[in-house]
Design an enzyme around this catalytic site. Sequence first.
Site, PDB file in Angstrom:
ATOM      1  N   CYS A 388       0.448  -1.431   0.154  1.00 48.39           N
ATOM      2  CA  CYS A 388       0.168   0.282   0.139  1.00 48.39           C
ATOM      3  C   CYS A 388       0.574   1.299   0.200  1.00 48.39           C
ATOM      4  CB  CYS A 388      -1.085   0.114   1.057  1.00 48.39           C
ATOM      5  SG  CYS A 388      -2.285   1.323   0.657  1.00 48.39           S
ATOM      6  N   HIS A 513      -3.409  -4.995   0.247  1.00 47.98           N
ATOM      7  CA  HIS A 513      -3.458  -5.819   1.153  1.00 47.98           C
ATOM      8  C   HIS A 513      -3.106  -7.218   1.296  1.00 47.98           C
ATOM      9  CE1 HIS A 513      -2.912  -1.998   3.717  1.00 47.98           C
ATOM     10  NE2 HIS A 513      -4.072  -1.821   2.709  1.00 47.98           N
ATOM     11  N   GLU A 515      -1.657  -9.437   2.962  1.00 54.88           N
ATOM     12  CA  GLU A 515      -1.872  -9.646   4.611  1.00 54.88           C
ATOM     13  C   GLU A 515      -2.695 -10.256   5.260  1.00 54.88           C
ATOM     14  OE1 GLU A 515      -1.382  -4.970   5.271  1.00 54.88           O
ATOM     15  OE2 GLU A 515      -0.893  -6.574   3.780  1.00 54.88           O
TER      16      GLU A 515
END
Length: 544
Positions: A388, A513, A515
């Site tokens: 990001c 993102h 994750e």
Amino acid sequence: MEVSWAMSKYIFVTGGVISSLGKGIASASIGKILESRGLKIALMKLDPYINVDPGTMNPYQHGEVYVTEDGAETDLDLGHYERFTNTLSSKFNNITTGQIYHSVISKERKGEYLGKTIQVIPHITDAIKERIRQCSKVSKADIVIVEIGGTVGDIESLPFLEASRQFKIDMGPDNVFYIHLTLIPYIKAAGEVKTKPTQHSVGTLREIGIIPDVLICRTESPLEEDVKEKISLFCNVRKEAVIESPDMESIYQVPLVFKRQILDEIILSHFKLICKFSDLKDWEKMVVNRVLNPKYKVTIAVIGKYIELQDAYKSIYEALFHGGIHNDARVEIKRIDSETLEDGKHEQILNGVSGILVPGGFGYRGIEGKIKAIKFARMNKIPFLGICLGMQCAVIEFARNVCNLKNANSTEFKATKFPVISLLAEQAKLKDLGGTMRLGAYPCKVKKNSLASRLYGKNLIHERHRHRYEFNNKFRKLFEKAGMLLSGVCAHKDLVEIIELKNHPYFIAVQFHPEFKSKPDRAHPLFSGFIQAALKRQDLANKV
């Protein structure tokens, strides 16, 4: 057979004595052991704050904001839910006091209550119960696990607790189960554990009208049998329903701890459910054993601006650990405040790390430190992963130092002649901050023969976003000519999503993102690839 909300079973998880005991981990672990028995589960978090969602809250106040596939900005505990189980969260899995009051007041303004006096009971509690049933209906879950934020005794949590009390009356006692997570402190001077705080906490819960079916006791060490008997007697809970949860080396051990104490059998017996057997051996083998007994070790630097707070980058840290599990390695994270890199000592601070990760964030503070760290990774062939804002900083660094665009920047930070990161036209018109970013899952086309395509093993991916500024398409040709590969593009918006460098062992940055989609037994490919590259660099360094 399709499950309706009327057929679902409900588990309410409350917390007592102190906050931060790990209700989210406990709830996720309960979900894991029940899911392993063949049940479809859903997990839900009720947050007592008046904010509509955590989207505008400072990370120091709340920790990270977890984003769901449908773009809801939610509590970080939903990350635990998705990491431990196969459940896919949505806007229906997290509600706040702000959302509840907003919906009730909106109905009142429209006259939908036909002139009635609006009160906490029944109108607020009815709205809470309706949202819980809605989650059940949307998820079609056999069991809905509802975690109530805060600590019993907090005034903010009372409407949620009252709604959960009423749920047993509405649904019947065989369909509702209460679990209370509490603390059994060890008093070093006396050399013994104390049960009195738990007794008081359960007493407060019973005053509200909730009698827990199970107590999960957080402890520094296992509880003696006489302590369990005392808790059972004074808290009116069966001895076998006093579940100890001692401090563990890894959070991924918790489902096994609960499993060994037959918590799943206690719950299934209450609900009169007969399910397939499960011993969680795969979880133990593929996750826990690798966490506890890794073959390798690697050090990764995380360059952030909220580094003092552990929860600010919770999903990042967990995804790094997942990458380590996949590569049979223990990941040691060197947390570095990006502001400390701005005074010219970045090379000294970053020396010895095998990989550098720059996560997301907002605002100008610490940006120049992140840019220096990225340049250090690019110039010294250190594996780099940008996420990001980390991607945007990589774009700025490349623009300044490779494309010779002096003072290139993002329009989020400064007015510049070379706005390589900027707002889209539709974003520039927005005035509200909450819920107005590019949020949730978007498709991304990945170029063939790129690092991204090799990692993902496919050319169309879907990843979750939470940002407002984008790569400025006016500079695409210049960047490509200078050697940057724009390897991923948002299919229907023509926005750059992935950048990478060809002549580098591992240099990749993404606007989304990743994750949020990583799990301990299914590491995200960007993180597993990152750790693999870091291990290779470390191995080469050791050989030299």
